[in-house]
Design an enzyme around this catalytic site. Sequence first.
Site, PDB file in Angstrom:
ATOM      1  N   GLU A 278       0.665  -1.275   0.288  1.00 31.18           N
ATOM      2  CA  GLU A 278       0.555  -0.016   0.217  1.00 31.18           C
ATOM      3  C   GLU A 278       0.730   1.481   0.189  1.00 31.18           C
ATOM      4  O   GLU A 278       1.664   1.408   0.012  1.00 31.18           O
ATOM      5  CB  GLU A 278      -0.223   0.050   1.228  1.00 31.18           C
ATOM      6  CG  GLU A 278      -1.461  -1.085   1.725  1.00 31.18           C
ATOM      7  CD  GLU A 278      -2.370  -1.490   3.269  1.00 31.18           C
ATOM      8  OE1 GLU A 278      -2.840  -0.369   4.031  1.00 31.18           O
ATOM      9  OE2 GLU A 278      -2.287  -2.317   3.303  1.00 31.18           O
TER      10      GLU A 278
ATOM     11  N   ASP B 141      -7.131   9.078   1.235  1.00 31.37           N
ATOM     12  CA  ASP B 141      -6.938   8.181   2.660  1.00 31.37           C
ATOM     13  C   ASP B 141      -6.944   9.850   3.466  1.00 31.37           C
ATOM     14  O   ASP B 141      -6.907  10.787   3.032  1.00 31.37           O
ATOM     15  CB  ASP B 141      -5.015   7.798   3.129  1.00 31.37           C
ATOM     16  CG  ASP B 141      -4.896   6.881   4.046  1.00 31.37           C
ATOM     17  OD1 ASP B 141      -6.078   6.698   4.582  1.00 31.37           O
ATOM     18  OD2 ASP B 141      -3.816   6.602   4.409  1.00 31.37           O
TER      19      ASP B 141
ATOM     20  N   GLU C 217      -3.889   7.153  -2.016  1.00 31.65           N
ATOM     21  CA  GLU C 217      -3.590   5.802  -1.950  1.00 31.65           C
ATOM     22  C   GLU C 217      -3.959   4.698  -3.090  1.00 31.65           C
ATOM     23  O   GLU C 217      -4.932   4.038  -2.598  1.00 31.65           O
ATOM     24  CB  GLU C 217      -3.746   5.199   0.191  1.00 31.65           C
ATOM     25  CG  GLU C 217      -3.681   3.871   0.210  1.00 31.65           C
ATOM     26  CD  GLU C 217      -3.083   3.456   1.894  1.00 31.65           C
ATOM     27  OE1 GLU C 217      -2.891   2.933   2.248  1.00 31.65           O
ATOM     28  OE2 GLU C 217      -3.066   4.506   2.642  1.00 31.65           O
TER      29      GLU C 217
ATOM     30  N   THR D 178      -2.129  -2.883  -3.805  1.00 37.65           N
ATOM     31  CA  THR D 178      -1.443  -3.533  -4.766  1.00 37.65           C
ATOM     32  C   THR D 178      -2.885  -4.679  -4.989  1.00 37.65           C
ATOM     33  O   THR D 178      -3.142  -5.070  -3.545  1.00 37.65           O
ATOM     34  CB  THR D 178      -0.501  -4.191  -5.327  1.00 37.65           C
ATOM     35  OG1 THR D 178      -0.391  -4.701  -3.962  1.00 37.65           O
ATOM     36  CG2 THR D 178       0.378  -3.091  -5.639  1.00 37.65           C
TER      37      THR D 178
ATOM     38  N   TRP E 214     -11.770  -7.150  -0.225  1.00 38.12           N
ATOM     39  CA  TRP E 214     -11.003  -8.686  -0.365  1.00 38.12           C
ATOM     40  C   TRP E 214     -11.322  -9.106  -0.493  1.00 38.12           C
ATOM     41  O   TRP E 214     -10.802 -10.386  -0.856  1.00 38.12           O
ATOM     42  CB  TRP E 214      -9.151  -8.129   0.501  1.00 38.12           C
ATOM     43  CG  TRP E 214      -8.985  -6.683   0.513  1.00 38.12           C
ATOM     44  CD1 TRP E 214      -9.292  -5.349   1.550  1.00 38.12           C
ATOM     45  CD2 TRP E 214      -8.126  -6.616  -0.449  1.00 38.12           C
ATOM     46  NE1 TRP E 214      -8.116  -4.714   1.129  1.00 38.12           N
ATOM     47  CE2 TRP E 214      -7.703  -4.967  -0.292  1.00 38.12           C
ATOM     48  CE3 TRP E 214      -7.426  -6.933  -1.701  1.00 38.12           C
ATOM     49  CZ2 TRP E 214      -6.845  -4.108  -0.800  1.00 38.12           C
ATOM     50  CZ3 TRP E 214      -6.801  -6.349  -2.815  1.00 38.12           C
ATOM     51  CH2 TRP E 214      -6.209  -4.908  -1.972  1.00 38.12           C
TER      52      TRP E 214
END
Length: 452
Positions: free
Chosen positions: A9, A57, A63, A66, A419
């Site tokens: 990140e 962010d 930000e 990946t 995620w």
Amino acid sequence: MQRRIMGIETEFGVTCTFHGHRRLSPDEVARYLFRRVVSWGRSSNVFLRNGARLYLDVGSHPEYATAECDSLVQLVTHDRAGEWVLEDLLVDAEQRLADEGIGGDIYLFKNNTDSAGNSYGCHENYLIVRAGEFSRISDVLLPFLVTRQLICGAGKVLQTPKAATFCLSQRAEHIWEGVSSATTRSRPIINTRDEPHADAEKYRRLHVIVGDSNMCETTTMLKVGTASLVLEMIEAGVPFRDFSLDNPIRAIREVSHDVTGRRPVRLAGGRQASALDIQREYYSRAVEHLQTREPNAQVEQVVDLWGRQLDAVESQDFAKVDTEIDWVIKRKLFQRYQDRYNMELSDPKIAQLDLAYHDIKRGRGVFDLLQRKGLATRVTTDEEIADAVDNPPQTTRARLRGEFISAAQAAGRDFTVDWVHLKLNDQAQRTVLCKDPFRAVDERVKRLIASM
């Protein structure tokens, strides 16, 4: 764990120089940057077709996180793709400013400190097995991470009341704890907040927030490659000498201020060791470990560079690594500049050069110019980076996320992802939970896509 899920990140510094009278605050500049993102994602926090997360962010820092990667070169490529994604937003935002009569140049810096002394980070993520003893991991890893800046720091000119001094790390001055659950208030070396983004019974995610943001591809590869290899050795039960530090926070600053690597730092129990001693121990264990692990050309490349950089620090002859290590490249650039223009390290032009090194705009950023001249080694290509801007890694869960997002966008369907979840926002609210980050093929996701 020889095949490990990893991600980086990166928070970017943002500033704008204006041609006209109207000025915008950093918040407003960041909003211009993200206007195109908000127009299609209805939020400044989105997941992209390549599986990555892009968001604004705290403190107006864009930000980029990946997607999940399972090899070092893949991770470096997707980290670089993040720079290109942000650069694309920068060009678009400058055009919007021009269209509205607010002429200005926007700068995005992949660095870790601004002129006001604020720090923003580069966070590394490593998947580790839940069964391991976390305290052993942190005990062995902490001295390694404190001294790792010797091999992969980004370099920085630090202005002190006495004089300007060249430091190895940008982040070292802003770290205040060893192991902690905070990220902004106290900035630890290892963050313990337990968010595995995977099956919590099997895995946890090691969140390392001490590293510098690197421009040079080989330095990024060395940074994550050495950390992943040390984790692998800890998991395999490799014995290490005890380098527990008396005061990790003082030690990280002492190491950063010494480019020779020879300054002794205090260990627990009153002993002493230098950064070079500590890194040599981890390196020699890695060389031995390579004899027993499965052959891997990328890992072998990392260990080779690790050894050459330690040799260069010991001899203070950096000729064999001066295109591969960020702080070495940067220091050489400053020295050439000082010699040519007969200036001190404290000259404002050096500070300007320090910042310009991290400018991500191709054709303008100093690092990009060095790379084009062959003065910075690469492990990827522009074609591979361009592919990573549009496509997720094909060997991890990111592939499922990327394919779902692409299909939903093409079908004009409303969706929500994070995620681990893929969800179609229709009456049925169909959701697929992807708890295995190693799994790149899933029949449930195929069915969900086919139903659109």
